[in-house]
Design a protein around this motif. Structure first.
Motif, PDB file in Angstrom:
ATOM      1  N   LEU A   1       0.904  -1.361   0.091  1.00 21.37           N
ATOM      2  CA  LEU A   1      -0.003  -0.106  -0.042  1.00 21.37           C
ATOM      3  C   LEU A   1       0.907   1.135   0.173  1.00 21.37           C
ATOM      4  O   LEU A   1       1.937   1.167   0.601  1.00 21.37           O
ATOM      5  CB  LEU A   1      -0.875   0.039   1.261  1.00 21.37           C
ATOM      6  N   SER A   2       0.438   2.291  -0.449  1.00 22.65           N
ATOM      7  CA  SER A   2       1.116   3.446  -0.686  1.00 22.65           C
ATOM      8  C   SER A   2       1.166   4.563   0.696  1.00 22.65           C
ATOM      9  O   SER A   2       1.896   5.319   0.690  1.00 22.65           O
ATOM     10  CB  SER A   2       0.606   4.375  -1.961  1.00 22.65           C
ATOM     11  N   ARG A   3       0.280   4.185   1.538  1.00 26.63           N
ATOM     12  CA  ARG A   3       0.175   4.611   2.828  1.00 26.63           C
ATOM     13  C   ARG A   3       0.233   3.648   3.977  1.00 26.63           C
ATOM     14  O   ARG A   3      -0.081   2.519   3.781  1.00 26.63           O
ATOM     15  CB  ARG A   3      -1.230   5.311   3.207  1.00 26.63           C
ATOM     16  N   PRO A   4       0.626   4.037   4.904  1.00 24.14           N
ATOM     17  CA  PRO A   4       0.805   3.058   6.149  1.00 24.14           C
ATOM     18  C   PRO A   4      -0.372   2.363   6.507  1.00 24.14           C
ATOM     19  O   PRO A   4      -1.504   3.104   6.429  1.00 24.14           O
ATOM     20  CB  PRO A   4       1.379   3.989   7.212  1.00 24.14           C
ATOM     21  N   ILE A   5      -0.347   1.195   7.000  1.00 24.11           N
ATOM     22  CA  ILE A   5      -1.651   0.649   7.522  1.00 24.11           C
ATOM     23  C   ILE A   5      -1.563   0.926   9.068  1.00 24.11           C
ATOM     24  O   ILE A   5      -0.831   0.771   9.714  1.00 24.11           O
ATOM     25  CB  ILE A   5      -1.482  -0.833   7.425  1.00 24.11           C
ATOM     26  N   VAL A   6      -2.546   1.538   9.524  1.00 25.81           N
ATOM     27  CA  VAL A   6      -2.732   2.451  10.866  1.00 25.81           C
ATOM     28  C   VAL A   6      -2.809   1.018  11.641  1.00 25.81           C
ATOM     29  O   VAL A   6      -2.622   0.964  12.994  1.00 25.81           O
ATOM     30  CB  VAL A   6      -3.698   3.363  10.924  1.00 25.81           C
ATOM     31  N   SER A   7      -3.986   0.431  11.366  1.00 26.75           N
ATOM     32  CA  SER A   7      -4.308  -1.004  11.941  1.00 26.75           C
ATOM     33  C   SER A   7      -4.858  -2.063  11.122  1.00 26.75           C
ATOM     34  O   SER A   7      -5.338  -1.609  10.138  1.00 26.75           O
ATOM     35  CB  SER A   7      -5.447  -0.472  13.052  1.00 26.75           C
ATOM     36  N   ALA A   8      -4.592  -3.396  11.821  1.00 27.36           N
ATOM     37  CA  ALA A   8      -5.130  -4.167  10.753  1.00 27.36           C
ATOM     38  C   ALA A   8      -6.103  -5.195  11.727  1.00 27.36           C
ATOM     39  O   ALA A   8      -5.343  -5.494  12.845  1.00 27.36           O
ATOM     40  CB  ALA A   8      -3.916  -4.864   9.859  1.00 27.36           C
ATOM     41  N   THR A   9      -7.097  -5.921  11.262  1.00 28.01           N
ATOM     42  CA  THR A   9      -7.729  -6.759  11.759  1.00 28.01           C
ATOM     43  C   THR A   9      -7.829  -7.956  11.056  1.00 28.01           C
ATOM     44  O   THR A   9      -8.110  -8.100   9.862  1.00 28.01           O
ATOM     45  CB  THR A   9      -9.218  -6.466  12.245  1.00 28.01           C
ATOM     46  N   LEU A  10      -7.357  -9.297  11.421  1.00 27.74           N
ATOM     47  CA  LEU A  10      -7.384 -10.576  10.711  1.00 27.74           C
ATOM     48  C   LEU A  10      -8.571 -11.279  11.131  1.00 27.74           C
ATOM     49  O   LEU A  10      -8.802 -11.446  12.422  1.00 27.74           O
ATOM     50  CB  LEU A  10      -5.913 -11.151  10.787  1.00 27.74           C
ATOM     51  N   TYR A  11      -8.823 -12.148  10.279  1.00 23.75           N
ATOM     52  CA  TYR A  11     -10.115 -12.922  10.480  1.00 23.75           C
ATOM     53  C   TYR A  11     -10.043 -14.383  10.100  1.00 23.75           C
ATOM     54  O   TYR A  11      -9.340 -14.575   9.028  1.00 23.75           O
ATOM     55  CB  TYR A  11     -11.549 -12.366   9.937  1.00 23.75           C
ATOM     56  N   ASN A  12     -10.470 -15.305  10.926  1.00 23.13           N
ATOM     57  CA  ASN A  12     -10.444 -16.538  10.672  1.00 23.13           C
ATOM     58  C   ASN A  12     -11.999 -17.137  10.720  1.00 23.13           C
ATOM     59  O   ASN A  12     -12.652 -17.213  11.667  1.00 23.13           O
ATOM     60  CB  ASN A  12      -9.366 -17.467  11.310  1.00 23.13           C
ATOM     61  N   ASP A  13     -12.357 -17.701   9.538  1.00 26.95           N
ATOM     62  CA  ASP A  13     -13.900 -17.992   9.737  1.00 26.95           C
ATOM     63  C   ASP A  13     -14.554 -17.084  10.065  1.00 26.95           C
ATOM     64  O   ASP A  13     -15.586 -17.078  10.830  1.00 26.95           O
ATOM     65  CB  ASP A  13     -14.140 -19.307  10.559  1.00 26.95           C
ATOM     66  N   ASP A  14     -14.314 -15.738   9.762  1.00 28.65           N
ATOM     67  CA  ASP A  14     -15.082 -14.576  10.160  1.00 28.65           C
ATOM     68  C   ASP A  14     -15.214 -13.982  11.507  1.00 28.65           C
ATOM     69  O   ASP A  14     -15.773 -13.331  11.990  1.00 28.65           O
ATOM     70  CB  ASP A  14     -16.752 -14.416   9.638  1.00 28.65           C
ATOM     71  N   LYS A  15     -14.122 -14.687  12.410  1.00 33.86           N
ATOM     72  CA  LYS A  15     -13.975 -14.284  13.595  1.00 33.86           C
ATOM     73  C   LYS A  15     -12.490 -13.455  13.926  1.00 33.86           C
ATOM     74  O   LYS A  15     -11.514 -14.094  13.210  1.00 33.86           O
ATOM     75  CB  LYS A  15     -13.660 -15.684  14.639  1.00 33.86           C
TER      76      LYS A  15
END
Length: 810
Positions: A266-280
């Protein structure tokens, strides 16, 4: 704009290792041992590019996609409106009301479905994890879009200056080769896509304030139906630093078990990220996940008024390969530079054939078709020459070569590959030697429908044989024919493969023992003919003689009493009941492949004169051929939708019929070929979304138009001869390789003037209704004089008719 280098300052080297691959990112963002060339290219707005409408075939049953790709590109970055059911085969259909997102791999015009890898969807507001109803339910992450577009728009007219507060001047879905744009109306986001050979680039402009994010959906793919999710395993996703995401997955759809990887920046920093497994949602700070149903929501800094840029490289080898592909092909954040380069490459490739016509409609149809012929096969090897073979091992190519995938051979051997030998002659050695390589690597032997290192075993026959044999017969070098021979010989003379033992032993395949047996008998006969040519060329005379005999096994499913190809039982009897419009002799059995007895009866491409004798001679054969075009077009209720484009019982919308209008030339009534071909050219193709008579099938449907519009068709590609039709173009200049140019001109041409009055070749009278590849490939001028009434004498003399089975008419 804050640069990516600034984001990475002070970071240590990061290593990512997983079951699907590994990657090493150095602190300065450069990959060890690699240098990144600058982007280059320019906009070609005044060239032939302006005639291409990439939306042709995106409605009806054409199954095409409108997104960004390069000629024969490994990446096809395109919007997904549909990922289930038959008309979702390409991921896009104009009848759908919403966009699910933008994924990086798509099939062009197939009836079977797969791909749609690595979906990215920009959104505003709360994160939503389910796409929702593709017809739009207003709840989940799909968005309505403005589907209006202007096909053939000049590229420069879609350029816009990105300024803070853009509004309605970005409306409308538009695209041309190498570029796609759309407004996601739910989020007021303007999305643009472009691509290199192995990487895609996104540009998203956000019109309103608020929380914005990207959803990366690794669970997205083609589904057998809306309720059944894409079958996946070994899915992994890793965040690297604050601007990079990598991962991969194994997909069990049509090409079951294929493996694909990606690297996204991405051209801008990722401020926060949430990862999901089976939508959890996983705990905050999680940077690596493995599972089957993975997603990531990437929140980014939206304070800047500049668009968000996203770069994605893919690889069939490993994550490191995806990153190398990305860094070498898109080293900078220059969307317009990548786009200009894509446009320039498409302009160059499309300009290999320059045409003249008084009709803008013909120009748009021709160049839209020519564009579609270059969407498959697709490159499937990395920047460093590595590729995943049919044996699932990783191989490295000789320098300067490419590995290819997406060979729809049951379709494309008929017109697309013969067309390539004329206008893509420099690429033919790579395309055909790639088939040889696949054949040698594949545990199943001769390729049938290979996709991303997996044999799908889709369709009947083994039509890599005519593609390889055609190249050999036309004298192409750089192809290891000797290496192909043992594989093709084994398939033709030894393999226990879908009825082949019975084909060899009985001379036909019993329809009470094997499905689609009548069609298989006919297709195997042509493949035997192709392999016989290779045997002769390689000095295997005994094998060649045996294979030529087998190539006449069509006789054994032809019933002289009814004058139809018919399903036959193991005991030799004709199966009952028989109706030539039915596709099977009972509900349990399908005797023909996407056809019926009417259509299968004219499948013979290579032994037409001997075949005519079974009807009682050329007059009876011609009358039967008339009957095909004049019969009641009714079909049984269980006929597959592929049987389309009906003219009587002639189904032009499906590939087995593509050569049939040209068969009149063998009966000495070439004027009927001229009339039928011109009618099909003028009535079956339109430069509109619903402008194709059937599935595009990886370029075959379009290749028929391109080569037929020039007045040529390869009824039997292995013979190396082209039968004349009715040239629709006033003039075509074809770059046939080596600096040579083939000029085809049609004088006194126009609507209602479908009939050839005379022909000359390099200024000398030409009385034959055909010409050889050797003559055309040497360059020269083929000149037709057209008229509004038939010249029935043209091509009537037996010596002037096309050769078949290596002989002229008897």
């Amino acid at each position: 704009m804050v640069t990516r280098r600034r984001f990475l300052q002070g970071m240590a080297a990061v290593s990512v290792v997983g079951p699907l691959g590994s990657l090493t990112v150095l602190a300065d963002g450069v990959h060890k041992g690699l240098t990144a060339p600058p982007a280059s290219g320019g906009t070609a707005g005044d060239g032939v590019l302006r005639y291409v409408d990439v939306f042709v075939g995106s409605s009806g049953h054409g199954h095409t996609y409108p997104g960004a790709t390069r000629p024969f590109g490994m990446v096809q970055l395109s919007p997904d409106t549909n990922n289930a059911e038959w008309d979702g085969s390409s991921g896009y259909h104009q009848g759908d009301g919403s966009i699910m997102g933008f994924s990086h791999t798509h099939l062009s015009g197939t009836g079977a479905a797969d791909m749609l890898d690595f979906l990215v969807m920009p959104a505003m507001g709360a994160v939503r994890l389910q796409p929702g109803d593709r017809d739009y339910d207003g709840v989940n992450y799909v968005s309505r879009f403005d589907a209006k577009h202007k096909g053939g728009q000049k590229p420069e007219k879609a350029h816009r200056t990105h300024v803070k507060g853009y509004r309605s001047h970005y409306t409308g879905e538009q695209a041309h080769p190498g570029y796609y744009r759309v407004k996601l109306t739910d989020h007021d986001i303007f999305a643009e896509l472009t691509a290199t050979l192995r990487a895609g680039m996104h540009r998203y402009t956000f019109a309103k304030d608020g929380d914005a994010h990207l959803l990366l959906d690794l669970a997205h793919g083609y589904q057998d139906n809306i309720e059944t999710p894409t079958r996946l395993s070994d899915v992994e996703l890793t965040l690297v630093g604050n601007d990079t995401v990598v991962g991969g997955r194994r997909v069990y759809q049509w090409a079951t078990g294929r493996v694909i990887y990606f690297a996204m920046k991405l051209s801008r920093p990722i401020v926060s990220a949430t990862l999901y497994n089976d939508d959890k949602a996983l705990p905050a700070g999680t940077t690596t996940i493995k599972g089957d149903q993975l997603k990531a929501a990437l929140q980014f800094d939206k304070a800047s008024s500049e668009p968000l840029l996203v770069k994605v490289g893919i690889s069939g080898v490993d994550i490191d390969g995806a990153m190398r592909n990305l860094d070498n092909e898109i080293p900078a954040w220059d969307f317009d530079g990548v786009r200009a380069s894509a446009e320039a490459e498409w302009e160059h490739e499309l300009s290999r054939i320059r045409i003249e016509s008084s009709s803008d409609k013909i120009k748009r149809t021709f160049y839209s078709s020519l564009y579609h012929t270059m969407l498959a096969p697709t490159v499937f090897s990395d920047f460093d020459g590595r590729y995943r073979g049919m044996d699932k091992a990783v191989h490295t190519l000789p320098e300067g070569r490419h590995n290819y995938s997406t060979y729809s051979l049951w379709d494309t051997y008929r017109a697309e590959h013969p067309l390539f030998t004329l206008y893509q002659s420099e690429r033919v050695p790579d395309l055909v030697d790639g088939l040889v390589r696949l054949a040698v690597e594949s545990p199943s032997g001769a390729p049938v429908w290979p996709l991303q290192g997996i044999e799908t075993v889709c369709m009947i026959g083994y039509h890599c044989a005519p593609v390889i044999a055609e190249a050999q017969a036309k004298g192409f070098t750089g192809i290891d024919y000797a290496k192909a021979w043992p594989v093709l010989r084994r398939r033709a003379l030894q393999d226990d493969y879908f009825g082949l033992p019975a084909f060899r032993a009985k001379g036909y395949i019993p329809s009470d023992k094997e499905g689609e047996a009548a069609s298989k008998t006919l297709e195997y006969a042509y493949d035997a003919w192709a392999v016989a040519h290779m045997a002769d060329a390689l000095g295997h005379a005994d094998d060649a003689a045996l294979l030529r005999t087998q190539s006449q096994n069509y006789r054994n499913v032809f019933d002289k009493d009814t004058q139809f190809v018919r399903p036959r039982a193991d005991d030799g009897s004709w199966l009952l009941p028989f109706d030539p419009i039915n596709i099977g002799h009972s509900k349990r059995w399908r005797d023909f492949t996407e056809s019926n007895a009417w259509q299968a009866t004219f499948l013979n491409q290579h032994d037409v004169y001997n075949y005519m004798a079974l009807f009682g001679g050329e007059t009876a054969f011609e009358a039967k051929l008339d009957g095909l075009f004049n019969a009641d077009p009714a079909l049984p209720d269980n006929a597959p939708p592929d049987i389309a484009g009906m003219i009587g019982q002639y189904a032009f919308g499906n590939e087995p019929g593509h050569h049939m209008p040209y068969l009149y030339a063998y009966a000495g009534s070439h004027h009927k070929t001229q009339a039928r071909v011109r009618m099909i050219l003028e009535s079956m193709y339109l430069p509109e979304p619903d402008g194709l008579p059937g599935n595009e099938d990886c370029g075959q449907m379009s290749a028929w138009y391109v080569i037929s519009a020039m007045g040529l068709y390869a009824v039997d590609p292995v013979s190396t001869n082209y039968v004349f039709g009715s040239p629709l173009l006033d003039r075509a200049e074809v770059q046939v390789g080596g600096g040579r140019t083939l000029v085809i001109e049609a004088k006194d041409n126009g609507p209602g003037r479908a009939y050839i009055q005379s022909v000359s070749w390099n200024g000398q009278p030409w009385s034959k209704s055909w010409i050889s590849h050797k003559e055309l490939a040497a360059g020269g001028t083929l000149s037709f004089v057209m008229g509004d009434t038939p010249n029935e004498a043209f091509g009537k003399a037996r010596a002037d008719r096309p050769p078949s089975f290596g002989a002229v008419a008897g």
